[in-house]
Design an enzyme around this catalytic site. Structure first.
Site, PDB file in Angstrom:
ATOM      1  N   LEU A  10       0.805  -1.222   0.000  1.00 56.69           N
ATOM      2  CA  LEU A  10       0.000   0.000   0.000  1.00 56.69           C
ATOM      3  C   LEU A  10       0.843   1.280   0.000  1.00 56.69           C
ATOM      4  O   LEU A  10       0.375   2.323  -0.452  1.00 56.69           O
ATOM      5  CB  LEU A  10      -0.975  -0.008   1.183  1.00 56.69           C
ATOM      6  CG  LEU A  10      -2.007  -1.146   1.165  1.00 56.69           C
ATOM      7  CD1 LEU A  10      -2.968  -1.011   2.360  1.00 56.69           C
ATOM      8  CD2 LEU A  10      -2.797  -1.179  -0.141  1.00 56.69           C
ATOM      9  N   HIS A  11       2.072   1.213   0.512  1.00 58.05           N
ATOM     10  CA  HIS A  11       2.848   2.475   0.574  1.00 58.05           C
ATOM     11  C   HIS A  11       3.230   2.990  -0.821  1.00 58.05           C
ATOM     12  O   HIS A  11       3.615   4.132  -0.963  1.00 58.05           O
ATOM     13  CB  HIS A  11       4.065   2.356   1.510  1.00 58.05           C
ATOM     14  CG  HIS A  11       5.208   1.565   0.971  1.00 58.05           C
ATOM     15  ND1 HIS A  11       6.487   1.721   1.453  1.00 58.05           N
ATOM     16  CD2 HIS A  11       5.287   0.623   0.028  1.00 58.05           C
ATOM     17  CE1 HIS A  11       7.282   0.896   0.809  1.00 58.05           C
ATOM     18  NE2 HIS A  11       6.587   0.211  -0.046  1.00 58.05           N
ATOM     19  N   TYR A  12       3.085   2.136  -1.842  1.00 63.80           N
ATOM     20  CA  TYR A  12       3.362   2.606  -3.204  1.00 63.80           C
ATOM     21  C   TYR A  12       2.183   3.365  -3.795  1.00 63.80           C
ATOM     22  O   TYR A  12       2.304   3.971  -4.851  1.00 63.80           O
ATOM     23  CB  TYR A  12       3.624   1.420  -4.147  1.00 63.80           C
ATOM     24  CG  TYR A  12       4.969   0.765  -3.952  1.00 63.80           C
ATOM     25  CD1 TYR A  12       6.134   1.421  -4.333  1.00 63.80           C
ATOM     26  CD2 TYR A  12       5.069  -0.497  -3.397  1.00 63.80           C
ATOM     27  CE1 TYR A  12       7.366   0.823  -4.166  1.00 63.80           C
ATOM     28  CE2 TYR A  12       6.300  -1.112  -3.225  1.00 63.80           C
ATOM     29  CZ  TYR A  12       7.442  -0.439  -3.615  1.00 63.80           C
ATOM     30  OH  TYR A  12       8.652  -1.031  -3.446  1.00 63.80           O
TER      31      TYR A  12
ATOM     32  N   SER B 183       3.429   8.792  -3.504  1.00 65.39           N
ATOM     33  CA  SER B 183       2.735   8.248  -2.331  1.00 65.39           C
ATOM     34  C   SER B 183       3.598   8.600  -1.120  1.00 65.39           C
ATOM     35  O   SER B 183       4.265   9.645  -1.142  1.00 65.39           O
ATOM     36  CB  SER B 183       2.543   6.744  -2.480  1.00 65.39           C
ATOM     37  OG  SER B 183       3.788   6.098  -2.447  1.00 65.39           O
TER      38      SER B 183
ATOM     39  N   GLU C  42       5.127   7.131   3.137  1.00 58.95           N
ATOM     40  CA  GLU C  42       4.896   6.345   4.348  1.00 58.95           C
ATOM     41  C   GLU C  42       3.853   7.082   5.172  1.00 58.95           C
ATOM     42  O   GLU C  42       3.658   8.291   5.010  1.00 58.95           O
ATOM     43  CB  GLU C  42       6.204   6.178   5.135  1.00 58.95           C
ATOM     44  CG  GLU C  42       7.352   5.557   4.341  1.00 58.95           C
ATOM     45  CD  GLU C  42       7.111   4.113   3.909  1.00 58.95           C
ATOM     46  OE1 GLU C  42       6.045   3.550   4.245  1.00 58.95           O
ATOM     47  OE2 GLU C  42       7.958   3.558   3.197  1.00 58.95           O
TER      48      GLU C  42
END
Ligand SMILES: C[S@@+](CC[C@H](N)C(=O)[O-])C[C@H]1O[C@@H](n2cnc3c(N)ncnc32)[C@H](O)[C@@H]1O
Length: 430
Positions: A329-331, A389, A391
């Site tokens: 998901l962090h991408y 995107s 963190e």
């Protein structure tokens, strides 16, 4: 909270106490204390060192950094910054002209012979190598001769690290320096092809699509990924021990975007009752099948299957015990992340299914050591510069989960010791 007025004496005393803990450990365990000498261990504390020793190492580095920053003071801030960019430029030059590998691993070599072997001007080599020496890369045992230190030898003999160094110095720096242009051109964009990376590389393609068009970069990036994956903070053992897998009994795990299946293999090895489906894009599924057949371990291979699946499409496996999203998901932007999650929410069985997200949860500023925090924030910025995107802190994650489906509840967030990523367990409230 950031302490703006640390007492230098107290910091030095704390540093000394931590150094004592480390020295006692080295003596008791007959492990060599760190040194710059070629041949000394690359890891200042071994992986199996007890937790208090690892904490002391992190704290010692942090205190040393604090002392350095205190005594450098504002007046030396910029002059030290110039050292950083020159160090990067030197490392790129040394990797590019293969100098690290041309210096013999044992003994030394004259600057004359090294310049001839690398086909570079001797005086340029000398200036660059001598600058690198100030970062403990190489040393000059006698005038005009050059030899390896522990760090230069470690880079010279470890291809993924050598490639990682080149990737950082050549590409990542150029990308990072284009943040201004990216913000001016596409303020607030979340499009994956409107980033500093797109400006630096002069391409309209998103990062991964662009990589496919440049085989040499793809190779460099794959090696870089391997090198990063082998670093302490991203070790797969944090996943293996970071959740109570045993308690699931016989269970099916869907490893969504599971790459070639490294995480599934690590879990399958530790937990014989678990079986896995690795879902990936077609090319990766092909690589994964090759990888698992090369392992030649039927007890593992019989419990892992591969399936082509785009995680933006409807999830074909209904009611599995676990849907794992590790480093996925962090991408993706908030909207895309929510889309990926929604496809899983619709197949969760209340009471028996869960989603496990393993990704970084950013600490609040100043709540962990600077040494740790700056590494996490480096990755945050890389995500911004390359993928638009980033963190996220726990509030950001919770907002994404809510956006995906208000019934999604974070049951537990666990940060395994030494891990840069937390395991977030999400269940469906009914
Ligand atoms: C950083 S890797 C993470 C791999 C793995 N989960 C791990 O922990 O090592 C991200 C993976 O997402 C996969 N991926 C990217 N877009 C995808 C999509 N639309 N559907 C499925 N997989 C995708 C990539 O092929 C890549 O292997």
């Amino acid at each position: 909270m950031t302490d703006l007025k640390p007492s230098p004496e107290e910091v030095a005393q704390t540093l000394m106490q931590d150094v004592q803990i480390l020295m006692n450990y080295y003596r008791t365990n007959e492990y060599p204390p760190p040194s710059f000498e070629n041949g000394s261990p690359a890891h200042a504390v071994p992986e199996n060192a007890p937790r208090h020793v690892k904490i002391a190492r992190d704290a010692a580095m942090n205190s040393a950094l604090k002392i350095f920053d205190l005594f450098a003071g504002p007046s030396q801030f910029l002059s030290n910054l110039t050292v950083s960019y020159q160090s990067l430029a030197c490392l790129r030059w040394l990797c590019h002209f293969n100098i690290l590998k041309l210096v013999p691993l044992q003994g030394d070599i004259t600057f004359d012979a090294l310049a001839a072997a690398a086909n570079v001007p001797k005086n340029t080599l000398k200036s660059i190598a001598r600058m690198a020496m100030t970062a403990r890369l190489f040393y000059e045992p006698t005038p005009d001769r050059i030899a390896h230190t522990a760090t230069s030898a470690w880079l010279a003999t470890n291809q993924p690290l050598h490639d990682w160094a080149l990737y950082i110095c050549k590409e990542a720096v150029a990308v990072a320096l284009n943040m201004v242009e990216a913000t001016e051109k596409w303020p607030s964009s979340t499009e994956t092809n409107q980033t500093a990376f797109n400006i630096a590389l002069q391409t309209d393609l998103p990062f991964f699509a662009h990589l496919k068009t440049r085989p040499e970069h793809l190779r460099l990036y794959s090696e870089y990924q391997k090198a990063v994956a082998s670093t302490e903070g991203l070790d797969l053992q944090h996943l293996v021990h970071g959740y109570d897998w045993q308690a699931l009994g016989k269970a099916q795990i869907v490893d969504v975007g599971g790459s070639i299946g490294l995480a599934s293999v690590a879990l399958a090895t530790a937990y014989p009752d678990l079986s896995f489906v690795v879902q990936e894009l077609p090319d990766v599924v092909k690589q994964g099948k090759e990888y698992i057949s090369n392992l030649k371990d039927e007890s593992i291979a019989s419990r892992i299957t591969y399936a082509t699946h785009n995680f933006f499409d409807d999830q074909p496996i209904i009611g599995a015990e676990v849907y794992l999203l590790r480093m996925i998901l962090h991408y993706w932007s908030i909207e895309e992340s929510a889309k990926i999650l929604r496809k899983l929410v619709s197949v969760l069985k209340p009471n028996s299914s869960r989603i496990l997200v393993m990704d970084t949860v950013l600490p609040s500023p100043g709540s962990v050591t600077t040494v740790t925090e700056r590494q996490l924030r480096t990755r945050d910025l890389a995500m911004l510069q390359i993928h638009n995107s980033g963190e996220r802190n726990i509030e950001d994650w919770e907002a994404i989960y809510k956006e995906a489906d208000p019934r999604l509840r974070v049951k537990r967030v666990h940060l395994p010791f030494g891990s840069q990523m937390s395991v977030m367990e999400l269940v469906l409230d009914v």
